[in-house]
Write an enzyme that holds these catalytic residues in place. Structure first.
Site, PDB file in Angstrom:
ATOM      1  N   TYR A 191      -2.547  -7.988  10.095  1.00 13.54           N
ATOM      2  CA  TYR A 191      -2.915  -9.390   9.906  1.00 13.54           C
ATOM      3  C   TYR A 191      -3.641  -9.944  11.131  1.00 13.54           C
ATOM      4  CZ  TYR A 191       0.213  -9.047   5.885  1.00 13.54           C
ATOM      5  OH  TYR A 191       0.807  -8.667   4.719  1.00 13.54           O
TER       6      TYR A 191
ATOM      7  N   GLU B 197       4.368 -15.064   5.315  1.00 10.25           N
ATOM      8  CA  GLU B 197       5.557 -14.690   6.081  1.00 10.25           C
ATOM      9  C   GLU B 197       5.620 -13.182   6.079  1.00 10.25           C
ATOM     10  OE1 GLU B 197       6.296 -16.737   3.248  1.00 10.25           O
ATOM     11  OE2 GLU B 197       6.520 -18.665   4.234  1.00 10.25           O
TER      12      GLU B 197
ATOM     13  N   VAL C 228       0.875  -1.170   0.000  1.00  8.16           N
ATOM     14  CA  VAL C 228       0.000   0.000   0.000  1.00  8.16           C
ATOM     15  C   VAL C 228       0.911   1.219   0.000  1.00  8.16           C
ATOM     16  CG1 VAL C 228      -1.760   1.310   1.265  1.00  8.16           C
ATOM     17  CG2 VAL C 228      -1.862  -1.197   1.210  1.00  8.16           C
TER      18      VAL C 228
END
Length: 139
Positions: free
Chosen positions: A104, A92, A60
Site C-alpha cells: 500500500y 484497514e 492474492v
C-alpha cells in the site's frame, strides 16, 4: 468470480482475521456501492460512497504473490474509485501484515491512524489513506 470462488481464495489468504464466507461476499456484492476487481489468482473488493472509497479486502493466491497482481488491483481500485467520484480512499490492514502495508505504501497510501483491537483482543488495524485527486495531500 463467484461469491464461492472469492470465499475460497480468501480462505487461502487469511486465517486471522478470519476469512469471509460466500454469504458475506454475496451480501457485499448486492450493494450498488461495492465493486469487485479481479485478475487470475487475485481479487479486490472496494466500496465507493459519495466522495470516499474504502478498500474492503484484497486477496492474492499465496503462490502468486510478488508478481504485481496486488499492485495492479490496488491501482485499478484507485482508478475505479476516482471514476465513481471518490476524493479520498481508506483501508484497514492488520498491524502485523507488513507485506501488505509495504504494498500500500508503494502505491501511495499513507498512515492515517490505528484502530486498537480491531481484529480481536490481540491485533490492531493500521488505517491508511490515499488521496485520489491531483494536488491532494495525504495523511
Amino acid at each position: 468470480m463467484t461469491p464461492g470462488q472469492l470465499a475460497a481464495l480468501h480462505a487461502r489468504c487469511f486465517t486471522h482475521p478470519r476469512p469471509w464466507n460466500s454469504a458475506e461476499f454475496a451480501s457485499l456484492l448486492d450493494s450498488p456501492h461495492v465493486f469487485a476487481l479481479s485478475r487470475p489468482r487475485g481479487f479486490l473488493l472496494g466500496r465507493a460512497v459519495a466522495d470516499q472509497a474504502e478498500l474492503l479486502t484484497l486477496a492474492v493466491a499465496p503462490d502468486a504473490r510478488r508478481q504485481g497482481i496486488g499492485r495492479d488491483l490496488v491501482d485499478d481500485f484507485a482508478a475505479t474509485s476516482r471514476r465513481r467520484g471518490a476524493l479520498r480512499a481508506f483501508l484497514e490492514v492488520a498491524a502485523d501484515n507488513i507485506p501488505a502495508q509495504a504494498l500500500y505504501r508503494a502505491a501511495g497510501w499513507q498512515h492515517a491512524g490505528r484502530r486498537r483491537r480491531y481484529y480481536g483482543a490481540d491485533l490492531d488495524a493500521v488505517v491508511m489513506a490515499l488521496p485520489l485527486q491531483p494536488g491532494q495531500q495525504g495523511g
